[in-house]
Motif scaffolding. Structure first.
Motif, PDB file in Angstrom:
ATOM      1  N   LEU A  52       1.133  -1.375  -0.286  1.00  0.00           N
ATOM      2  CA  LEU A  52       0.380  -0.186   0.043  1.00  0.00           C
ATOM      3  C   LEU A  52       0.765   1.389  -0.116  1.00  0.00           C
ATOM      4  CD1 LEU A  52      -2.714   1.685   0.312  1.00  0.00           C
ATOM      5  CD2 LEU A  52      -2.566   1.276   2.993  1.00  0.00           C
ATOM      6  N   PHE A  77      -6.707  -3.392  -5.828  1.00  0.00           N
ATOM      7  CA  PHE A  77      -6.730  -2.984  -3.730  1.00  0.00           C
ATOM      8  C   PHE A  77      -6.926  -4.559  -3.524  1.00  0.00           C
ATOM      9  CE2 PHE A  77      -5.605   1.128  -3.598  1.00  0.00           C
ATOM     10  CZ  PHE A  77      -5.986   1.450  -1.907  1.00  0.00           C
ATOM     11  N   LEU A 137      -3.764  -5.634  -1.367  1.00  0.00           N
ATOM     12  CA  LEU A 137      -3.964  -5.600  -0.005  1.00  0.00           C
ATOM     13  C   LEU A 137      -4.925  -5.928   0.980  1.00  0.00           C
ATOM     14  CD1 LEU A 137      -2.925  -3.161   2.487  1.00  0.00           C
ATOM     15  CD2 LEU A 137      -4.934  -1.950   1.552  1.00  0.00           C
TER      16      LEU A 137
END
Length: 305
Positions: free
Chosen positions: A124, A205, A208
């Protein structure tokens, strides 16, 4: 053996995200980089106030107990900043004053820092610079532009890291959002109903969320827990494809909110995330009034025209 970040959750964060350097940044925007650096040098011994992501950083670092050797840590936070190296001294001094175990940093003196995210194996990147965020996303690294004006995170869950994600163009690709933009809500609902059993392509994402899911399973030595939430404008029947996609990935979220276009801010106020990620500025602005928010500069909503 040399130190390694392999297998860790690595969060790269700009100095303006972890500390409140907004006053200094206004000097930079009003004058020039020389004035900015001169002010930072003058304030070397003055600890910077906490920034929007400071609480998140503190909790991430608390995932590992203080006595755990570096090679056994599961989480690492690295400062990656356009600051010059001397200004970086203030960052590390401020971190030490705040009790934050920040040990690594990259300072590029105005140059784009994103090329260093790959050797850092960053999961991130949080930055107040939208261009840096866009470049990181284009390089395949989850990244978000921090809303510096966001409300600070709640202190009511000190032993839990709470992360909330939008769905389309964040966890998932913007495939369905493109259908909505071109054909409207009815076309979107038909498309999702017809493709309910077909997993959505990955969004920026997904890595993540997978990394957080691994940490949830492994557990940390510091007593910190992780709780995740999907907060999406989808509603039934479009909810099914989102859930089936997560099932197909073998990833779970702790909470899911299918809001059917309702404003997200009040629901995030109830969830109290340490950070929320969304691709649309309207949702970010709503979230920033109640919690730290990050703009994911990806998908059709953020295409340059």
């Amino acid at each position: 053996m040399p130190a390694t970040l392999e297998g860790k959750l690595v969060v790269a964060i700009s100095s303006r995200a972890v500390f409140d350097f907004e006053e200094e940044n206004r000097v930079f925007e009003r004058d020039d980089d020389a004035s900015y650096m001169a002010l930072q040098r003058q304030r070397l011994d003055l600890p910077a106030p906490p920034g929007v992501a400071c609480a998140l950083v503190r909790k991430l670092l608390a995932f590992d107990a203080p006595q755990v050797p570096e090679r056994e840590r599961l989480v690492e936070v690295v400062v990656v900043s356009r600051n010059d190296p001397v200004s970086g001294l203030r960052v590390f001094r401020s971190a030490r004053q705040a009790g934050l175990r920040l040990e690594r940093g990259v300072f590029t003196r105005g140059r784009n820092p994103w090329p260093y995210l790959a050797p850092l194996k960053a999961n991130l990147f949080l930055s107040a610079n939208g261009d840096d965020v866009r470049a990181a996303l284009e390089a395949g690294i989850p990244a978000a532009r921090v809303y510096s004006e966001s409300v600070k995170a709640s202190e009511s869950h000190p032993e839990e890291i709470r992360i909330a994600f939008d769905g389309d163009a964040v966890l998932f690709s913007d495939e369905s959002e493109r259908v909505f933009q071109s054909g409207g809500l009815d076309a979107f609902q038909r498309h999702e109903d017809e493709h309910a059993a077909l997993p959505l392509p990955s969004g920026p994402f997904k890595p993540l969320l997978e990394a957080l899911h691994r940490l949830q399973r492994e557990g940390g030595s510091g007593g910190m827990r992780i709780r995740t939430a999907l907060v999406t404008a989808r509603s039934a029947p479009a909810h099914e494809r989102a859930i089936r996609t997560l099932m197909g990935w073998g990833v779970e979220v702790d909470e899911a909110m299918f809001l059917g276009g309702l404003e997200k801010g009040p629901f995030l106020s109830a969830f109290e995330p340490d950070f929320f990620f969304d691709d649309q500025t309207g949702h970010c602005e709503s979230a920033a009034r109640v919690a730290p928010a990050g703009h994911v500069v990806a998908g059709i909503a953020n295409e340059r025209r």
